[in-house]
Design a protein around this motif. Structure first.
Motif, PDB file in Angstrom:
ATOM      1  N   LYS A  70       0.855  -1.192   0.000  1.00 47.24           N
ATOM      2  CA  LYS A  70       0.000   0.000   0.000  1.00 47.24           C
ATOM      3  C   LYS A  70       0.884   1.232   0.000  1.00 47.24           C
ATOM      4  CE  LYS A  70      -3.834  -2.298   2.159  1.00 47.24           C
ATOM      5  NZ  LYS A  70      -4.773  -2.401   3.241  1.00 47.24           N
ATOM      6  N   ASP A  71       0.403   2.273  -0.699  1.00 46.49           N
ATOM      7  CA  ASP A  71       1.184   3.512  -0.734  1.00 46.49           C
ATOM      8  C   ASP A  71       1.049   4.268   0.593  1.00 46.49           C
ATOM      9  OD1 ASP A  71      -1.248   4.873  -0.738  1.00 46.49           O
ATOM     10  OD2 ASP A  71      -1.117   5.475  -2.834  1.00 46.49           O
ATOM     11  N   GLY A  72       1.658   5.431   0.706  1.00 46.87           N
ATOM     12  CA  GLY A  72       1.650   6.216   1.947  1.00 46.87           C
ATOM     13  C   GLY A  72       0.260   6.594   2.428  1.00 46.87           C
ATOM     14  N   SER A  73      -0.729   6.585   1.540  1.00 47.83           N
ATOM     15  CA  SER A  73      -2.118   6.918   1.904  1.00 47.83           C
ATOM     16  C   SER A  73      -2.932   5.683   2.258  1.00 47.83           C
ATOM     17  CB  SER A  73      -2.801   7.642   0.737  1.00 47.83           C
ATOM     18  OG  SER A  73      -2.092   8.793   0.375  1.00 47.83           O
TER      19      SER A  73
END
Length: 119
Positions: A70-73
């Protein structure tokens, strides 16, 4: 004036000796077998944190990638690009899944664990 008249028959004659052949190009072959999913990846030092994926699939019409993180968000990292380049957040093992719709309209998928070690 006589010189010009002598050159014209020579030019005409020389064109007949070397006629231009038309070039023929065959159409690209079309894959007609059962859909096949496959991909490779490159984890070379020149890509510092990136993996380059090479889609080797045949007989499919659309692609969807899940890169296993998952990305930073908090959003799952995905792509619909056939052969994407992806920045991974850290070194480690990640399960990558390539899904596709075959020319037969069925969905197919393949998963592979990739190793990121160049961050």
């Amino acid at each position: 004036m006589k010189r010009i008249l002598l050159l014209l028959p020579i030019l005409f004659f020389s064109c007949e000796l070397f006629p231009v052949e038309p070039t023929l190009s065959a159409p690209a072959p079309t894959y007609t077998g059962a859909p096949m999913l496959a991909f490779e990846y490159d984890n070379s030092p020149g890509y510092a944190g990136y993996l380059r994926f090479y889609n080797k699939s045949l007989g499919v019409t659309s692609y969807s990638w899940d890169f296993g993180f998952k990305d930073g968000s908090g959003i799952q990292a995905t792509s619909t690009t056939p052969s994407p380049k992806v920045k991974y957040p850290s070194n480690g093992n990640f399960k990558v899944t390539l899904s596709a719709v075959g020319s037969d309209e069925r969905r197919y998928s393949i998963s592979q664990t990739v190793i990121v070690s160049n961050n």
